[in-house]
Design a protein around this motif. Sequence first.
Motif, PDB file in Angstrom:
ATOM      1  N   GLU A 393      13.952   0.823  -5.196  1.00 58.63           N
ATOM      2  CA  GLU A 393      12.539   1.251  -4.970  1.00 58.63           C
ATOM      3  C   GLU A 393      12.040   1.203  -3.753  1.00 58.63           C
ATOM      4  O   GLU A 393      12.314   0.304  -3.030  1.00 58.63           O
ATOM      5  N   ARG A 395       8.078   1.099  -2.305  1.00 58.26           N
ATOM      6  CA  ARG A 395       6.780   1.092  -2.996  1.00 58.26           C
ATOM      7  C   ARG A 395       5.699   1.830  -2.393  1.00 58.26           C
ATOM      8  O   ARG A 395       5.569   1.723  -1.201  1.00 58.26           O
ATOM      9  N   THR A 397       1.844   2.349  -1.762  1.00 57.62           N
ATOM     10  CA  THR A 397       0.740   1.516  -1.695  1.00 57.62           C
ATOM     11  C   THR A 397      -0.727   2.675  -1.176  1.00 57.62           C
ATOM     12  O   THR A 397      -0.344   3.704  -0.411  1.00 57.62           O
ATOM     13  N   ALA A 415      10.724  -3.745   0.900  1.00 59.01           N
ATOM     14  CA  ALA A 415       9.778  -3.946  -0.194  1.00 59.01           C
ATOM     15  C   ALA A 415       9.293  -5.195  -0.241  1.00 59.01           C
ATOM     16  O   ALA A 415       8.226  -5.414  -0.746  1.00 59.01           O
TER      17      ALA A 415
END
Length: 440
Positions: A393, A395, A397, A415
Motif C-alpha cells: 500500500e 498512502r 494524503t 508508508a
Amino acid sequence: MNKVIEERTKRTEWYRDARFGMFIHWGLYAIPARGEWVRSVEQIPHEEYCPLTEEFTAENYNPREWARLAKKAGMKYAVLTAKHHDGFCLFDTKLTDYNSMNAACHKDLVKEFLEAFRAEGIKVGLYFSIIDWRHPDFPHYGDMHHPMRNHPECSNENRNFDRYLDFMFGQIKELLTNYGKLDLMWFDFSYGDMKCDKWKAQELISMVRSIQPWLIIDNRLEGSAEDSGSILTANPTEYSGDFASPEQMIPPAGIRNELGDPVPWEACLTLNNNWGYASSDHHYKSAEMVIHMLVECVSKGGNLLLNVGPDAKGRIPKESVKILEEVGEWMDENSKSIYGCGYAGIDKPEWGRYTRNGSKIYAHVMEAQAGAIPLTGIHGKIKRLRRISDNSEVRLTNYWNLKEYSQNQFFFLNADTCDSYPLPDPRDTVVEVTLEENEN
Ligand code: GLC
C-alpha cells in the motif's frame, strides 16, 4: 481512416504492446572492432577487408544464451543484422559467396539466431542493409558513403543499378521464404536521392506483403536523415513503414502525424557509443539510465530497441550483459508499467514520468522527494495506490497547511515514516494508481 494507416495499426498491435527489443549488430567489422562503418570511415577497399572472413570463427556463438539474456532483460523482440552496409551476409544466400557459410564459421548464423529466439518466445526481426558496398553494381565513385567514393578509377560507367536491385530483391526474397515466419524487417537506409523509387520501394513492399503479409517494417525505404518520409502525413505511401525509427535520440514529445494522431515509433539506441563491436569503447550507459530511457519511450507512446554488439567470437560484451541483467531485475518487478502501456495523457511530473494502460496509471518516481509527492495532473478520485514491485500500500494524503495545493493528491513512498526519502528503488519506484470507476 486511411487504409494504409488502418492496416498499419492492426499489424503493429503486438509491437506496440512489446515496447522493448534487442538490436544486434554483428558482422566482420567486429574484427577491426572500430564500429560497423569502419570500411567507409577508413575508406578500406573490399579486397583488403574481405579476407576477414577467414578469421570470422564465431566460435563462442551461442544464440540460446543471447536469447536467454534478452528474455531476462524483459525484451520481447530482437533484430539481427542479416547484412550490414559492408555487404557480408550472415545467412546462406545463393546470390553471393560473401556470406557466413564461406567464412571460418561455416554456419548459417541467421538460421540459428531465429531458432534460438523463437524458442524463448521472442519475436524475431532481421535488419537488412539496402546499401551494399561490396556489390559491383552499387554506385562507388562520388556516392555519399561508399568506401571508394573518392576513387575516380572506380567510376560508375559500367555499373547497372537494375542488376543491383535484382540482387537486393532476390536476397530479401530468400530471407522471407527460407526462414519461416519473420515478425519484422528493418531496412536501412535512404539518403539523398537513394530512396523510394530508386529502391523500387512500391514493388518491394508488394513482394514483402505477398510473402509475409503480417510482417512489419521500419520507415527507412523512404525516410532518411533528412526527413521521416510520408509516415508522418495523413496519406502515407504503402512503403512508408509501420513505425518511425528515430536513432540515438528519444523524440521530445513522441511522434504524431500531421493530423495529430500517434504514429508507432521505436527509438534505437546503443549501450555504449557504437552499434558494431568497438573494443575500446567503454562508455556504457548505466542500468538506471537504460530504465529511464525505456520508461521515457513508453511514456511517449514508443518502443526502445536497445543495441548490443557481439565480438567476432560471438560474445556479447560483459558490460552489456551486466547492464541487461540489472535492467531485467527491475523489469521482473515493474514490467506491468511497460508492456501494453503508452501515453498517460498527463503532463510529465517533476519527479519522473507517467505511463498508462487503460484505467491504470503508473507513476514512475525517479527523483527522490522530501515528504509527500504530488500526483500532479491526476484529478479523478483515486481508489488505491500500490507499489507494483511488492503490491504494498502507498498512502494517500492531503496537503494540510497550504490550501492552494489541495487540488492535488499526494502520497508517501515510505508508508511508516510518512516521507519519500530515500526512494525504495532509487532507479525508478513505480506506483500504480487505480482510479474509481467512471473516473477514467
Ligand atoms: C544507421 C547506420 C548504422 C546502424 C543503424 C542503426 O543508419 O548506418 O550503422 O546500423 O543506423 O539504426
